[in-house]
Design a protein around this motif. Structure first.
Motif, short mmCIF file in Angstrom:
data_model
loop_
_atom_site.label_atom_id
_atom_site.label_comp_id
_atom_site.label_asym_id
_atom_site.label_seq_id
_atom_site.Cartn_x
_atom_site.Cartn_y
_atom_site.Cartn_z
N LEU A 461 0.86 -1.19 0.00
CA LEU A 461 0.00 0.00 0.00
C LEU A 461 0.89 1.24 0.00
CD1 LEU A 461 -2.46 -1.08 2.86
CD2 LEU A 461 -2.85 -1.32 0.39
N LEU A 462 0.39 2.33 -0.54
CA LEU A 462 1.11 3.60 -0.50
C LEU A 462 0.33 4.56 0.37
CD1 LEU A 462 3.45 5.37 -1.56
CD2 LEU A 462 1.97 6.05 -3.46
N GLY A 463 0.92 4.99 1.49
CA GLY A 463 0.24 5.88 2.43
C GLY A 463 -0.06 7.24 1.81
N LEU A 464 -1.19 7.81 2.17
CA LEU A 464 -1.60 9.12 1.63
C LEU A 464 -0.93 10.28 2.34
CD1 LEU A 464 -5.47 8.65 1.13
CD2 LEU A 464 -3.68 8.57 -0.61
N THR A 465 -0.67 10.16 3.64
CA THR A 465 -0.15 11.29 4.41
C THR A 465 1.13 11.85 3.83
OG1 THR A 465 -1.19 10.45 6.43
CG2 THR A 465 0.62 12.03 6.69
N GLY A 466 2.04 10.97 3.41
CA GLY A 466 3.32 11.41 2.88
C GLY A 466 3.23 12.14 1.56
N LEU A 467 2.06 12.12 0.92
CA LEU A 467 1.88 12.80 -0.36
C LEU A 467 1.49 14.26 -0.18
CD1 LEU A 467 -0.02 9.97 -2.29
CD2 LEU A 467 2.44 10.40 -2.17
N TYR A 468 1.22 14.67 1.05
CA TYR A 468 0.84 16.06 1.33
C TYR A 468 2.07 16.86 1.73
CZ TYR A 468 -4.15 14.87 1.38
OH TYR A 468 -5.42 14.47 1.04
N ALA A 469 2.16 18.09 1.22
CA ALA A 469 3.24 19.00 1.60
C ALA A 469 2.80 19.92 2.73
CB ALA A 469 3.68 19.83 0.40
N SER A 470 1.50 20.02 2.96
CA SER A 470 0.98 20.89 4.01
C SER A 470 0.44 20.04 5.15
CB SER A 470 -0.14 21.78 3.45
OG SER A 470 -1.28 20.99 3.15
#
Length: 505
Positions: A461-470
């Motif tokens: 799975l690829l976590g979503l949190t790490g895709l946010y810069a803010s």
């Protein structure tokens, strides 16, 4: 003479299957040389006579003599008439190779450049090498028309002969550049010509080129928030400051981009530095799946014109749209030549092909091509020429249409399975296109713990949190569905349900 332990070390080295391709005398020579390099046989140490060594190792005397002869030629041993063979005194100057903890602790301090450290600490971009359950971005390869590809490759070799074994021009083979231009003009509404196409190994290489050729370290760039992690890591490694712009159902909130531009233009000092580019995935936003509306596309184009900035458009999996026709790309709407269009065939053909491309404004073709020669020089000619024929003969379009139907079915199957078996844990956000489905965690489960536990259970799975810069983010993960048949999706969901229930105990 050798001690028993040293003799056994030589025998073990000779018997190692990894060294089986070497001639026997070379294995004996390399084993003794390694003992010298490791400091086990110190300078001045007498060596067994060739007859005694041969008997101890169970080899012929000629083999032992050849091994000693090579060691002598390389300067590792000295051979004195009437006295025998000895480890050369010159080996005292060799650094001792040791695997001890003490040796590791005294290793020289690793010093990298700022850019090198940024790349290292960023962790790079991890590809999913095997299509384990839910690995995002991995296409189905079992349906690929391999026999057709093989036939076209044979045609290329027959027509080009040894010419196909030479270097490709750094911009790419002309037949492929022509095929790409025709394809994106027809299918994506682009405005391209073969002269403005640059063939690369991947979209990641294209992003790296954009970051290094267009910007200096310390400059700013607008990015979507959340954003494709490969783009953000390329920009971070180049020393750029990424300025996140939030999304909604219609994609990037362009009014926020315009407001930020105005605020920075009014400020003094570093705060007043307006970004000279914006990175977009407008046709199918990664990871949300949103499509950038037409009015926002036009507004971004006008922003680029006014700022004399760039739009970096990544059209990474636009072929796979499941509701109506795909939206035309931004590049085709841009009459001012400010858009850099990036595409790849690793999702639509197969990952091992390693062919991506950029459609560039005319002024950028020469700088980008020259910069590319400093990376890998060129792409392999045979796959380029084969792909050109695959596109021109209509096989690419047929394959995409087939896989579009396959992926649409798998998307729907995964959505049903998630609602049936994981409704207490996640809320699936069914995308209109693409190859992965965002799922938001609705249970009090730590995202990192869920991703790591799933990985131990054979699920990627690829976590979503790490895709946010803010700080604005939703915990969850991306679930790829393209590479898995319905029964495989069901098995994966059941396994994931077991993993998540285990975390709630």
């Amino acid at each position: 003479m050798f001690k028993h332990a040293q003799l056994e070390t030589v025998k073990a080295w000779m018997a190692d299957p990894a060294h089986g391709s070497m001639p026997l005398h070379a294995r004996v020579q390399r084993a003794i040389r390694q003992l010298i390099l490791d400091g086990v046989l110190e300078a001045g140490r007498p060596l067994p006579a060739t007859r005694a060594l041969a008997a101890s190792l169970g080899v012929s005397r000629d083999t032992a003599e050849s091994a000693y002869g090579q060691l002598h030629a390389e300067g590792f041993i000295e051979r004195r008439v009437g006295s025998g063979s000895f480890v050369s005194e010159r080996t005292q100057r060799l650094p001792v190779r040791s695997h001890s903890r003490r040796a590791r602790s005294s290793a020289p301090h690793l010093r990298l450049s700022q850019r090198g450290m940024a790349m290292f600490q960023g962790g790079g971009v991890r590809d999913f090498f095997k299509p384990r359950a839910f690995a995002p971005g991995v296409p189905e390869t079992r349906n690929f028309p391999l026999q057709t590809w093989e036939r076209l490759e044979r045609q290329v070799l027959k027509e080009y002969g040894t010419q196909a074994l030479l270097h490709s021009p750094p911009q790419g083979m002309e037949p492929l550049r022509r095929a790409i231009a025709d394809y994106v003009n027809l299918e994506r509404g682009a405005c391209a010509s073969p002269e403005r196409v640059l063939v690369l190994t991947s979209s990641q290489q294209a992003l790296t080129l954009c970051a290094s050729v267009l910007f200096d370290a310390g400059e700013r760039i607008f990015i979507e928030d959340p954003v494709y992690h490969g783009a953000r890591k390329a920009f971070d490694a180049a020393g750029l400051e990424c300025m996140p712009v939030p999304l909604d159902a219609d994609g990037l909130q362009v009014e926020q981009l315009l407001a930020a531009t105005q605020a920075m233009a009014s400020a003094n000092g570093p705060a007043g530095q307006v970004p000279r580019a914006v990175f977009l995935t407008p046709s199918h936003q990664f990871p949300s799946g949103a499509t950038l509306s037409l009015d926002r596309r036009l507004a971004v184009i006008e922003w680029a014109r006014q700022q004399q900035g760039w739009i970096i458009e990544d059209d990474y999996d636009s072929e796979f749209h499941y509701a109506g026709k795909p939206t035309a790309c931004v590049q085709g709407l841009d009459a001012h030549g400010r858009t850099i269009y990036i595409g790849t065939f690793t999702k639509s053909v197969f990952p091992g092909l390693r062919i991506g491309y950029m459609v560039l404004p005319e002024a950028l073709v020469a700088p980008m091509t020259v910069a590319r020669t400093l990376l890998d020089g060129h792409s392999a000619p045979i796959p380029q020429l084969t792909l050109a024929r695959f596109i021109d003969a209509g096989h690419f379009g047929a394959h995409v249409r087939t896989m579009r139907a396959v992926y649409a079915e798998r998307r729907d199957v995964l959505a049903r399975l998630l609602r049936a078996h994981l409704a207490e844990f996640v809320e699936p956000q069914v995308p209109a296109g693409g190859m992965q489905m965002p799922c938001v965690l609705i249970r009090d489960i730590a995202e990192t713990a869920a991703v790591q536990a799933a990985q131990r259970a054979g699920i990627d799975l690829l976590g979503l949190t790490g895709l946010y810069a803010s700080s604005r983010h939703q915990a969850g993960f991306l679930m790829g569905f393209a590479a898995h048949a319905p029964h495989e999706l069901e098995a994966g969901v059941m396994q994931l349900a077991k993993v998540l229930r285990g975390l709630c105990r």
